[in-house]
Design an enzyme around this catalytic site. Structure first.
Site, PDB file in Angstrom:
ATOM      1  N   LYS A 198       0.961  -1.089   0.061  1.00  9.60           N
ATOM      2  CA  LYS A 198      -0.009  -0.082   0.070  1.00  9.60           C
ATOM      3  C   LYS A 198       0.920   1.157   0.017  1.00  9.60           C
ATOM      4  O   LYS A 198       1.833   1.568   0.945  1.00  9.60           O
ATOM      5  CB  LYS A 198      -0.803   0.058   1.308  1.00  9.60           C
TER       6      LYS A 198
HETATM    7  C1  E4P Z   1      -8.115   1.322   4.170  1.00 10.23           C
HETATM    8  O1  E4P Z   1      -7.352   1.079   3.320  1.00 10.23           O
HETATM    9  C2  E4P Z   1      -8.159   2.746   4.632  1.00 10.23           C
HETATM   10  O2  E4P Z   1      -6.877   2.604   5.363  1.00 10.23           O
HETATM   11  C3  E4P Z   1      -9.112   2.830   5.469  1.00 10.23           C
HETATM   12  O3  E4P Z   1     -10.384   2.304   5.207  1.00 10.23           O
HETATM   13  C4  E4P Z   1      -9.607   4.210   6.235  1.00 10.23           C
HETATM   14  O4  E4P Z   1     -10.519   4.354   7.132  1.00 10.23           O
HETATM   15  P1  E4P Z   1     -10.765   5.715   8.319  1.00 10.23           P
HETATM   16  O5  E4P Z   1     -10.823   6.840   7.190  1.00 10.23           O
HETATM   17  O6  E4P Z   1     -11.791   5.231   8.947  1.00 10.23           O
HETATM   18  O7  E4P Z   1      -9.497   5.650   9.126  1.00 10.23           O
END
Ligand code: E4P
Length: 217
Positions: free
Chosen positions: A83
């Site tokens: 990622k």
């Molecule tokens: C997923 O890949 C993200 O890191 C995550 O959904 C972020 O979510 P949040 O905005 O609730 O922290």
């Protein structure tokens, strides 16, 4: 539509995985911090438990260092998706790692133009954050719609992974638009099964059943 679980909590992933609800897992530095676990160890456990892609995020900000971190994370298992944030260095990293045949999830996407760049850089997944857009009074689902149209116009095979999901309605809307994947916290995925009329109906059935005096077993 595929369901990824947005957590680094092993027990929560295992519970949903046993039900066949887990097509993949996403983590990020905040979720690793919440788990209190070592990133390499916990990612290895998750990668061994689930069959689908497991996203593990780099934390460097320069492409050269991101690439090195990405290569190390990818060594954890064949199902690791590296990622990277949607920065210029992140896009460079995406291009290099996807060129090496690694899955790359480009995260922190907040515009259709960013999503276009990620597809051109060879991203396996683009992660638009709907909840965080809603938080600043911009409709997150409009972005999902725009990306779907743009990717379909040019037949990009980058998958739209709807992230930052806060409500079950985000999941319904994602499915309606035709997003490829959603990633949501375990509690939001479990809420999909709830309906007040189901609870009310079951309560009435149980009351009537008690009146029959019967048993099945
Ligand atoms: C997923 O890949 C993200 O890191 C995550 O959904 C972020 O979510 P949040 O905005 O609730 O922290």
């Amino acid at each position: 539509m595929k369901f990824f679980v947005d957590t680094a909590e092993i027990d929560a992933i295992a519970e949903l995985n046993d039900l066949g609800m887990v097509d993949g897992v996403t983590t990020n530095p905040s979720l690793i911090m919440k788990s209190g676990r070592d990133i390499i160890e916990v990612t290895r456990e998750i990668s061994a438990m689930v069959d689908g892609p497991v996203s593990a995020e780099v934390v460097a900000t320069k492409a050269e260092d991101m690439i090195a971190e990405g290569r190390k994370l990818a060594e954890i298992g064949e199902n690791i998706a590296v990622k990277v944030p949607l920065t210029w260095d992140g896009l460079k990293t995406c291009k290099v790692l996807s060129g090496e045949g690694k899955m790359v999830n480009v995260t922190l996407c907040f515009s259709a133009n960013q999503a276009l760049l990620a597809a051109k850089a060879g991203a396996t997944f683009i992660s638009p954050f709907v909840g965080r857009l809603d938080d600043v009074n911009i409709d997150g689902m409009d972005l999902i719609n725009d990306i779907r149209v743009i990717y379909d116009n040019y037949a990009y095979d980058t998958e739209i992974l709807v992230a930052s999901i806060r409500t079950v309605n985000h999941i319904t809307d994602s499915a309606r638009i035709g997003a490829d994947v959603i990633t949501a916290p375990p509690e939001v995925i479990k809420k999909l099964a709830s309906h007040p009329l189901t609870d009310k109906g079951l309560e009435a059935f149980m009351k009537d059943w008690a009146k029959t005096g019967q048993k099945i077993l």
